[in-house]
Design an enzyme around this catalytic site. Sequence first.
Site, PDB file in Angstrom:
ATOM      1  N   LYS A   1       0.893  -1.177   0.000  1.00  0.00           N
ATOM      2  CA  LYS A   1       0.000   0.000   0.000  1.00  0.00           C
ATOM      3  C   LYS A   1       0.922   1.215   0.000  1.00  0.00           C
ATOM      4  O   LYS A   1       1.489   1.577   1.022  1.00  0.00           O
ATOM      5  CB  LYS A   1      -0.884  -0.020   1.246  1.00  0.00           C
TER       6      LYS A   1
ATOM      7  N   GLU B   1       8.798   0.851  11.616  1.00  0.00           N
ATOM      8  CA  GLU B   1       9.846   1.880  11.594  1.00  0.00           C
ATOM      9  C   GLU B   1       9.128   3.221  11.660  1.00  0.00           C
ATOM     10  O   GLU B   1       8.461   3.630  10.712  1.00  0.00           O
ATOM     11  CB  GLU B   1      10.682   1.732  10.311  1.00  0.00           C
TER      12      GLU B   1
ATOM     13  N   CYS C   1      13.530   9.768   8.133  1.00  0.00           N
ATOM     14  CA  CYS C   1      13.332   9.188   9.470  1.00  0.00           C
ATOM     15  C   CYS C   1      14.591   9.342  10.317  1.00  0.00           C
ATOM     16  O   CYS C   1      14.522   9.533  11.525  1.00  0.00           O
ATOM     17  CB  CYS C   1      12.916   7.736   9.363  1.00  0.00           C
TER      18      CYS C   1
ATOM     19  N   GLU D   1       9.358  14.797  16.455  1.00  0.00           N
ATOM     20  CA  GLU D   1       9.870  14.705  15.086  1.00  0.00           C
ATOM     21  C   GLU D   1       9.198  15.777  14.228  1.00  0.00           C
ATOM     22  O   GLU D   1       7.979  15.795  14.098  1.00  0.00           O
ATOM     23  CB  GLU D   1       9.585  13.319  14.497  1.00  0.00           C
TER      24      GLU D   1
HETATM   25  O1  TXE Z   1       2.188   9.417   8.289  1.00  0.00           O
HETATM   26  P1  TXE Z   1       1.299   8.121   8.324  1.00  0.00           P
HETATM   27  P2  TXE Z   1       1.883  10.840   7.629  1.00  0.00           P
HETATM   28  C1  TXE Z   1       6.072  10.927  10.513  1.00  0.00           C
HETATM   29  C2  TXE Z   1       6.527  12.358  10.267  1.00  0.00           C
HETATM   30  C3  TXE Z   1       5.324  12.962   9.605  1.00  0.00           C
HETATM   31  C4  TXE Z   1       4.189  12.260  10.339  1.00  0.00           C
HETATM   32  C5  TXE Z   1       2.872  12.216   9.629  1.00  0.00           C
HETATM   33  O2  TXE Z   1       6.797  12.966  11.492  1.00  0.00           O
HETATM   34  O3  TXE Z   1       5.258  14.344   9.777  1.00  0.00           O
HETATM   35  O4  TXE Z   1       4.665  10.944  10.511  1.00  0.00           O
HETATM   36  O5  TXE Z   1       3.026  11.720   8.295  1.00  0.00           O
HETATM   37  C6  TXE Z   1      -0.521   4.860   5.770  1.00  0.00           C
HETATM   38  N1  TXE Z   1      -3.872   1.985   8.397  1.00  0.00           N
HETATM   39  N2  TXE Z   1       6.557  10.048   9.465  1.00  0.00           N
HETATM   40  O6  TXE Z   1       0.555  11.356   8.072  1.00  0.00           O
HETATM   41  O7  TXE Z   1      -0.141   8.467   8.463  1.00  0.00           O
HETATM   42  C7  TXE Z   1      -0.440   6.058   4.868  1.00  0.00           C
HETATM   43  O8  TXE Z   1      -1.382   5.965   3.817  1.00  0.00           O
HETATM   44  C8  TXE Z   1      -2.909   1.612   7.534  1.00  0.00           C
HETATM   45  C9  TXE Z   1       7.834   9.440   9.713  1.00  0.00           C
HETATM   46  O9  TXE Z   1       2.086  10.732   6.184  1.00  0.00           O
HETATM   47  O10 TXE Z   1       1.879   7.234   9.357  1.00  0.00           O
HETATM   48  C10 TXE Z   1       1.000   5.962   4.409  1.00  0.00           C
HETATM   49  O11 TXE Z   1       1.092   5.001   3.374  1.00  0.00           O
HETATM   50  N3  TXE Z   1      -2.095   2.490   6.914  1.00  0.00           N
HETATM   51  C11 TXE Z   1       8.019   8.271   8.820  1.00  0.00           C
HETATM   52  C12 TXE Z   1       1.723   5.451   5.659  1.00  0.00           C
HETATM   53  O12 TXE Z   1       0.714   4.860   6.460  1.00  0.00           O
HETATM   54  C13 TXE Z   1      -2.265   3.792   7.191  1.00  0.00           C
HETATM   55  C14 TXE Z   1       7.667   8.492   7.404  1.00  0.00           C
HETATM   56  C15 TXE Z   1       2.419   6.530   6.491  1.00  0.00           C
HETATM   57  O13 TXE Z   1       1.487   7.510   6.854  1.00  0.00           O
HETATM   58  C16 TXE Z   1      -3.235   4.235   8.096  1.00  0.00           C
HETATM   59  C17 TXE Z   1       6.372   9.151   7.275  1.00  0.00           C
HETATM   60  C18 TXE Z   1      -4.064   3.273   8.706  1.00  0.00           C
HETATM   61  N4  TXE Z   1      -5.039   3.597   9.584  1.00  0.00           N
HETATM   62  C19 TXE Z   1       5.906   9.933   8.282  1.00  0.00           C
HETATM   63  N5  TXE Z   1      -3.147   5.575   8.192  1.00  0.00           N
HETATM   64  C20 TXE Z   1       9.364   7.583   8.967  1.00  0.00           C
HETATM   65  N6  TXE Z   1       9.423   6.585   9.825  1.00  0.00           N
HETATM   66  O14 TXE Z   1      10.312   7.890   8.282  1.00  0.00           O
HETATM   67  C21 TXE Z   1      -2.150   5.973   7.371  1.00  0.00           C
HETATM   68  N7  TXE Z   1      -1.622   4.891   6.747  1.00  0.00           N
END
Ligand code: TXE
Length: 499
Positions: free
Chosen positions: A191, A266, A300, A397
């Site tokens: 996804k 992660e 990250c 973060e």
């Molecule tokens: O993250 P999400 P977002 C952190 C970073 C950023 C914050 C928000 O601080 O500002 O998270 O980013 C999917 N069930 N990181 O809102 O929501 C979503 O579609 C299943 C750090 O983008 O966690 C996407 O594919 N999946 C990080 C993925 O999760 C779901 C990198 C990440 O989105 C879902 C990204 C659900 N209920 C953001 N809700 C790193 N570790 O590097 C969302 N998704």
Amino acid sequence: MVARSEAEQLVRTVPTEPYYAGGWDSSRGADTFDVIDPVTERRLATVVAAGAADVDGAVSFARSALDDGAWGRTDGTARGYMLNRLADLIEERTEVFATLESLDIGKPGFESRAIDLPQTVHAFRYFAGWADKVEGRSIPTSAYMGRPTHSYTVREPVGVVAAITPWNSPTMIGAWKIAPALAAGCAVVLKPPEDAPLTSLLLASLIEEAGFPAGAFSVLPGRGAVTGQLLIDHPGVDKISFTGSPETGYKVALAAAKGFRRTTLELGGKSPQIVYADADLDEAARGVGIGIFANQGEVCAAGSRILVARAVYDEFVELLVDQARNVKLGDPFDEGTTMGALINERHVDRVSRYIASGLDDGARLLVGGHRPERKGYFIEPTLFAEASNSMTIARQEIFGPVGTIIAFDSDEEAVALANDSDYALAATLWTCDVSRAHVVARRMKAGAVAINGWSPLDPRLPWGGFKLSGQGRELGWSGIEANTEEKAVTAVLSYPLPR
Ligand code: TXE
């Protein structure tokens, strides 16, 4: 580098539907979502979102491909060939992938060309090498009712792996999940992020040519709260490999708890970069600058807490400010651009709120801090000094180009500050004292420590963290372990051993 107009044409060649069961499916496409270019704020593409029937179709087909289909019968040698072939196909299209990433994410193409794409190709080749080397052990065991025993272990694929990727580096982070899972013989349902799905869809278009049978790999574009949630809740999924926020990571962990399914999580970090007084300061300033400004800080492992020895504080801060001033913010398709746009308006607001909190808390803004008056989701490279480790800008973060500089007076204090975080993903040390470097590296609470260089990437190294940064490791042999179940087999032998 291609021109923007040429790049935008490329998007039309990318499929925009879910890919599963060996084909593209737009038939159920009632729901769609727009992919927005963060630089122009224009619509790049409209993608069909996978709904409940697609998620069920993809997971069920993946399951049967493993249990009764060609993929389950494919041996490690063949999987290695396929992974190598896929690596070749990606490598041949480096320019296309890099260009799409610039459009999708707003990042400069040189970063994708120098880092994301070579790392993606390397990950597929590295795991191609493991595919026929997933071995068990032979273990001497006690006699059973006086009869000799022969015991050994085998590693078997975990099963159907749901891979959920973030928008900051979807191609590379996707490879980190897909390559070890396919090498181990799992079926992968990916996804991709709704903000940046294009390169994952392009990858799906290569899978058949690489020789993978139907069901080995699927891509289900869609929103996290809908498609993502449906996928992690699907009982046919055996493992969820997730990179994203701790908030969503928690939802993944909850969903996985039903049936105690496996997870690799992660969840980002607030990584320290410690600059000791004996460091090569020019080198350190360059490295620390990359550590916080690369990929617009949307990394990250971003080294966002910059801990500097008081003895060199002023000198180092000046050098680092130069690094920030040298950043050329702009359209990735303009010559000389070194930093692009943030992913979306919501994220610009979020990063802006963090900058405001730094000012409110009394940190000194050295450089940046503004959203330039132009189209696009840009934020200037920003540095705060005279900060403390308890400020919000040092604890949470930010995931943007915002560095927080904190002074320390002793080695003990540096380690204490570095470890005083809710996160534990990565840490960087800058020092010319080899002994100090290794002793401090051992004391760091982090899944990865880099000495005199920020976050060297290599698929041979395990990657992941603990505390709020998540759990489990991807890459390296750990990537194979994370995608296999270890089984112990004991045979009780009826043939007596010689006395
Ligand atoms: O993250 P999400 P977002 C952190 C970073 C950023 C914050 C928000 O601080 O500002 O998270 O980013 C999917 N069930 N990181 O809102 O929501 C979503 O579609 C299943 C750090 O983008 O966690 C996407 O594919 N999946 C990080 C993925 O999760 C779901 C990198 C990440 O989105 C879902 C990204 C659900 N209920 C953001 N809700 C790193 N570790 O590097 C969302 N998704």
